[in-house]
Write a protein that holds these residues in place. Structure first.
Motif, PDB file in Angstrom:
ATOM      1  N   LEU A 147      59.752  30.171  25.986  1.00 38.77           N
ATOM      2  CA  LEU A 147      59.918  28.729  26.163  1.00 38.77           C
ATOM      3  C   LEU A 147      59.390  27.964  24.950  1.00 38.77           C
ATOM      4  N   GLY A 202      61.870  27.923  22.279  1.00 38.20           N
ATOM      5  CA  GLY A 202      63.146  27.303  22.597  1.00 38.20           C
ATOM      6  C   GLY A 202      64.268  28.288  22.810  1.00 38.20           C
ATOM      7  N   PRO A 257      67.072  30.207  24.583  1.00 35.00           N
ATOM      8  CA  PRO A 257      67.869  30.032  25.805  1.00 35.00           C
ATOM      9  C   PRO A 257      67.713  31.260  26.711  1.00 35.00           C
ATOM     10  N   GLY A 303      68.900  30.095  34.853  1.00 33.64           N
ATOM     11  CA  GLY A 303      69.020  28.754  35.406  1.00 33.64           C
ATOM     12  C   GLY A 303      69.669  28.666  36.770  1.00 33.64           C
ATOM     13  N   ARG A 318      61.151  25.757  34.522  1.00 32.59           N
ATOM     14  CA  ARG A 318      61.251  24.338  34.172  1.00 32.59           C
ATOM     15  C   ARG A 318      59.868  23.679  34.174  1.00 32.59           C
ATOM     16  N   ARG A 352      57.719  21.665  26.185  1.00 31.06           N
ATOM     17  CA  ARG A 352      58.978  22.140  25.617  1.00 31.06           C
ATOM     18  C   ARG A 352      59.999  22.273  26.753  1.00 31.06           C
ATOM     19  N   PRO A 353      61.102  21.561  26.702  1.00 28.48           N
ATOM     20  CA  PRO A 353      62.084  21.678  27.778  1.00 28.48           C
ATOM     21  C   PRO A 353      62.642  23.094  27.873  1.00 28.48           C
ATOM     22  N   ARG A 385      65.303  25.783  28.274  1.00 29.74           N
ATOM     23  CA  ARG A 385      66.742  25.894  28.015  1.00 29.74           C
ATOM     24  C   ARG A 385      67.267  27.052  28.866  1.00 29.74           C
ATOM     25  N   LEU A 402      70.277  28.905  31.066  1.00 28.29           N
ATOM     26  CA  LEU A 402      71.708  29.065  31.257  1.00 28.29           C
ATOM     27  C   LEU A 402      71.980  29.479  32.703  1.00 28.29           C
TER      28      LEU A 402
END
Length: 312
Positions: free
Chosen positions: A186, A189, A191, A195, A242, A250-251, A253, A255
């Protein structure tokens, strides 16, 4: 108070919390003769945990033992007979320590066990509790269950009180393994195909577990009981990532790869167990501790994640 596993992830956090209860004196077991502990804890050097460990003078002025040392669950096992190795430390070593403690007049023995005694997975909404029939599936879980049985038998034989605490995944400053890997991904960053996972998993923050352990060293109702430990808020893997991203600033990412597809891909590359931990549910009901001990986890999940992210 005597604490084993004092240099481990859980044990190191316990020193500070245990120093606030009882008479405030903690004797911390270590293999490092040069170890120095905070909060006035006294180092007690041992040569490892087994049925041959010498506990001479360990119990002087000690009325409670908190046993956090163990051969822990490992991802890449190298032992020819893993169950034998887990039993050597987690069963034989634990019961030898407990027998020595009972002979020395120790009043209470608090054992940090594992939710793996209950099993590896739950159906959503059907959390593990203290009354469920144990169903350990791996050598680590089997060894913890056998140690629990031996300890309760010893309690009946000697009168020493035994307390068993079963936590799920513990997170906090210094956490390792997959939890640390996810935080690193995370931060970078990266991906992640995580998700669209709608499982439910319980966790326990390190400070919350330490608080429950400290309570169980003193509370009369804790004696000769099993207690489940959890934060009280279950999340999916997607939700956890999340909120971990928020704690890290840090958002995440993520998938939206379907869980069935993720599981199939992991199985193809020999990582079915990893997929189960990511996509399966494992819920823990800690309401017994809240109801009978008056325990309220002091940290929320978000504060626990922030502390893990800060590393302190």
């Amino acid at each position: 108070m005597l604490l084993t596993g004092a240099t481990g992830f859980v044990g190191a956090a316990l020193i500070e919390r245990l120093a606030r209860v009882g008479d405030g004196r903690v004797r911390a077991c270590t293999r490092d003769a040069k170890a120095v502990f905070a909060h006035g804890a006294e180092a007690f050097v041992i040569d490892g945990l087994s049925a041959a460990t010498s506990w001479d003078r360990a119990f002087d002025a000690v009325d409670v033992v908190v046993h956090a040392a163990a051969r822990v669950h490992v991802m890449n096992e190298t032992a020819a007979d893993p169950l034998q190795e887990f039993r050597r430390v987690n069963v034989d070593g634990t019961l030898h320590l407990a027998r020595c403690a009972a002979r020395a007049g120790v009043r209470r023995f608090v054992f940090i066990s594992s939710v793996k005694v209950n099993g590896e997975e739950t159906r959503p909404g059907q959390a593990f509790s203290e009354t469920d029939m144990p169903a350990p599936l791996d050598p680590y879980g089997v060894s913890k269950w056998e140690a629990e049985q031996g300890l309760f038998a010893l309690a009946q034989e000697t009168g020493m009180e035994v307390v068993v605490i079963r936590p799920p995944l513990v997170y906090g400053p210094g956490v390792g393994a997959n939890f640390l890997s996810m935080m690193r991904w995370l931060r970078r960053g990266v991906p992640l195909p995580l998700g669209a996972i709608h499982n439910r998993r319980s966790l326990v923050a390190l400070d919350n577990l330490a608080d429950l352990v400290a309570l169980c060293t003193q509370h009369p109702a804790a004696a000769n009981q099993v207690w489940m430990a959890a934060d009280g808020e279950d999340m999916s893997t997607s939700q956890l990532l999340r909120r971990m991203g928020q704690a890290l600033g840090r958002p995440a990412r993520l998938l939206p790869v379907p869980a069935w597809l993720l599981g199939a891909c992991c199985t193809l590359i020999g990582k079915a167990g990893f997929a189960r931990r990511l996509c399966g549910s494992l819920q823990v009901d800690s309401s017994k501790a809240q109801r009978e001990l008056g325990w309220v986890p002091p940290l929320t999940v978000d504060e626990g994640l922030r502390r893990a992210a800060r590393g302190k």
